[in-house]
Design an enzyme around this catalytic site. Structure first.
Site, PDB file in Angstrom:
ATOM      1  N   GLY A   6       4.278 -10.868   2.691  1.00  0.00           N
ATOM      2  CA  GLY A   6       5.549 -11.105   3.353  1.00  0.00           C
ATOM      3  C   GLY A   6       6.523  -9.949   3.312  1.00  0.00           C
ATOM      4  O   GLY A   6       7.741 -10.159   3.363  1.00  0.00           O
ATOM      5  N   GLY A  66       3.266  10.381   5.807  1.00  0.00           N
ATOM      6  CA  GLY A  66       3.877   9.169   5.282  1.00  0.00           C
ATOM      7  C   GLY A  66       2.844   8.123   4.951  1.00  0.00           C
ATOM      8  O   GLY A  66       1.682   8.445   4.669  1.00  0.00           O
ATOM      9  N   HIS A  67       3.250   6.863   5.034  1.00  0.00           N
ATOM     10  CA  HIS A  67       2.351   5.752   4.723  1.00  0.00           C
ATOM     11  C   HIS A  67       3.048   4.468   5.105  1.00  0.00           C
ATOM     12  O   HIS A  67       4.276   4.402   5.165  1.00  0.00           O
ATOM     13  CB  HIS A  67       2.011   5.727   3.230  1.00  0.00           C
ATOM     14  CG  HIS A  67       0.656   5.190   2.914  1.00  0.00           C
ATOM     15  ND1 HIS A  67       0.354   3.836   2.958  1.00  0.00           N
ATOM     16  CD2 HIS A  67      -0.489   5.805   2.538  1.00  0.00           C
ATOM     17  CE1 HIS A  67      -0.909   3.662   2.611  1.00  0.00           C
ATOM     18  NE2 HIS A  67      -1.454   4.843   2.355  1.00  0.00           N
ATOM     19  N   ASP A  68       2.263   3.433   5.386  1.00  0.00           N
ATOM     20  CA  ASP A  68       2.772   2.081   5.610  1.00  0.00           C
ATOM     21  C   ASP A  68       2.308   1.188   4.473  1.00  0.00           C
ATOM     22  O   ASP A  68       1.287   1.462   3.832  1.00  0.00           O
ATOM     23  CB  ASP A  68       2.260   1.513   6.939  1.00  0.00           C
ATOM     24  CG  ASP A  68       2.713   2.315   8.145  1.00  0.00           C
ATOM     25  OD1 ASP A  68       3.809   2.907   8.083  1.00  0.00           O
ATOM     26  OD2 ASP A  68       1.973   2.354   9.147  1.00  0.00           O
ATOM     27  N   GLY A  69       3.048   0.101   4.237  1.00  0.00           N
ATOM     28  CA  GLY A  69       2.650  -0.819   3.187  1.00  0.00           C
ATOM     29  C   GLY A  69       3.065  -2.239   3.497  1.00  0.00           C
ATOM     30  O   GLY A  69       4.172  -2.473   3.983  1.00  0.00           O
ATOM     31  N   SER A  88       0.794  -1.234   0.000  1.00  0.00           N
ATOM     32  CA  SER A  88       0.000   0.000   0.000  1.00  0.00           C
ATOM     33  C   SER A  88       0.821   1.277   0.000  1.00  0.00           C
ATOM     34  O   SER A  88       0.256   2.358  -0.198  1.00  0.00           O
ATOM     35  CB  SER A  88      -0.948  -0.005   1.201  1.00  0.00           C
ATOM     36  OG  SER A  88      -2.006  -0.911   0.983  1.00  0.00           O
TER      37      SER A  88
END
Length: 457
Positions: free
Chosen positions: A314, A307-310, A81
């Site tokens: 895995g 920001g963002h996480d993805g 993401s």
């Protein structure tokens, strides 16, 4: 009234020491990354830190346990993401050129959204349109983007009135990618390559590339009993590419993060500022402290970072940007357990450099757990079913699509934690929502995804 993220109380604010005051941060960060990767059983990882005056980049381990290939500074990792901010930046660049208006109905550009004329382009980017998350990737692989959106983005499937709440939605970014293609006349991979990646000096790589032009990392699943890692297959459907198909290194993410500060030539300052502007309806719960049209927002001390996480299959990747100071921090790891590594590493960066990096949203003491009458029932987000029912001890437990129920710990503010039945550890879960007219619990948000109550309980 515009929504603002509450600042921390004045007493808790402390000045951030200059990064130059820390001693040999490169070597210390390398040592900590090596040690934490072993602790969390992560095959390989990267950390890049741009302080505004210096860039520190460290990496460790193996890119693919099957081949034994090393994890280098140039290794590209499936971002999951974390692709979404790149897609959002494309849309905002088009809006800045006058090709789009963020507040126009998305259906004006995409006829497949005709059933939800109230949903604007801004709603799509900020996850405030009430759209369900969309079907799983295997199902999405059997159809086209237009048919996917026409089937998912319907009035009957809306989770709430557009612009009134938050629900993280891959479908919204499938639609955003379609907007890019409609306006530019280019497939999304070509548009993101030409308009963002090449100007940033990033060699493009995407999920599904059969002959990538750079080294890439495999995602890994780790057996918690044996500690052994095995590669995980990336199963993203081609139509989902704008929501999660990019591969990049931590240094690539730092280059993009610098553009998000508005100090680069790539994104005009007005575009970068718009991406960081908090939307009033966006209450993302456990994902972040706020959300703009493309970026998550995090509060740490007296600063608001973006920001963002993805997470791909895995992998775990994270980007944090302090627009005020220009500091950018990026992390990539090729195991699901790398999320825990990131949390520990963010605190190590803070300790070693004095830069207070937010690993996730601000957490506050919510007091003692309480009983929450009326939360039991069935809730749905598209094809996903959430079931809240009493567990063996009478306390509520949550099951998603019939999986093993996890105990819920509820609080007076309607938030809830999920308790690991093996370790007893609490993880932020989400929140319930009461209908203001009836007082009845009518929605639940779990990990940023809202589900609408469908039963009469």
């Amino acid at each position: 009234m515009p929504y603002t993220i509450p600042a921390a109380p004045a007493a808790s604010r402390t000045p951030s020491p200059s990064p130059r005051e820390s001693r040999e941060p490169h070597r210390e960060l390398q040592d900590r990354l090596d040690a934490l990767a072993r602790t969390h059983r992560v095959p390989g990882a990267q950390l890049a830190l741009d302080t505004g005056t210096d860039v520190i980049a460290v990496h460790t381990g193996t890119a693919d346990v099957t081949t034994g290939s090393p994890f280098t500074a140039d290794t590209a990792v499936p971002l999951g993401s974390l692709t979404k901010p790149f897609t959002a930046a494309l849309v905002l660049l088009l809006a800045d050129d006058g090709d789009l208006d963020l507040d126009e109905p998305a259906a004006g550009q995409l006829p497949e959204l005709a059933g939800i004329p109230e949903v604007t382009i801004r709603h799509l980017l900020a996850h405030t349109g009430g759209l369900p998350t969309g079907p799983d990737s295997d199902t999405a692989a059997t159809t086209t983007a237009a048919r996917y959106l026409a089937a998912v983005c319907t009035d009957r499937d809306l989770l709430f009135a557009p612009g009134t709440d938050f629900s993280y939605s891959n479908a919204g970014y499938v639609a955003a990618g379609r907007l890019v293609e409609t306006v530019t006349g280019m497939p999304w991979p070509e548009a993101v390559r030409a308009l963002l990646l090449e100007p940033l000096g990033i060699r493009s790589a995407f999920t599904g590339d059969t002959a990538p032009a750079r080294p890439v990392a495999a995602g890994h699943a780790v057996n918690t009993a044996t500690g052994r890692a095995r590669p995980a297959r990336q199963n993203l459907a081609p139509l989902e590419a704008p929501a999660g198909a990019l591969l990049a290194s931590a240094l690539d993410l730092v280059a993009f993060g610098n553009a998000l500060t508005g100090r680069s030539d790539l994104l005009p300052p007005a575009v970068a500022k718009e991406m960081r502007r908090p939307e009033s309806a966006a209450r993302p719960g456990t994902l972040a402290d706020g959300w703009g049209p493309g970026l998550a927002l995090y509060r740490r001390d007296d600063r608001i970072w973006c920001g963002h996480d993805g997470n791909a299959q895995g992998t775990s990747c994270h980007l944090r940007v302090d627009p005020e100071s220009g500091v950018v921090v990026a992390f990539t790891g090729n195991s699901g357990s790398a999320t825990a590594l990131w949390r520990d590493l963010a605190e190590e960066v803070t300790r070693l450099t004095g830069i207070p990096v937010p690993a996730g949203p601000h957490t506050a003491d919510r007091g003692r757990p309480v009983d929450l009458p009326g939360c039991a029932g069935t809730y749905r987000n598209g094809t996903t079913t959430y079931r809240v029912a009493p567990g063996p001890d009478g306390a509520p437990a949550l099951s998603v699509d019939g999986d093993l129920p996890l105990p819920l710990v509820c609080y007076a503010d309607l938030s809830c934690d999920l308790r690991d039945p093996v370790t007893g550890r609490l993880e932020p879960g989400g929140r319930f929502h009461r209908d203001p007219a009836t007082g009845r619990v009518d929605r639940v948000q779990i990990s940023g995804r809202t589900a609408r109550r469908t039963d009469d309980g």
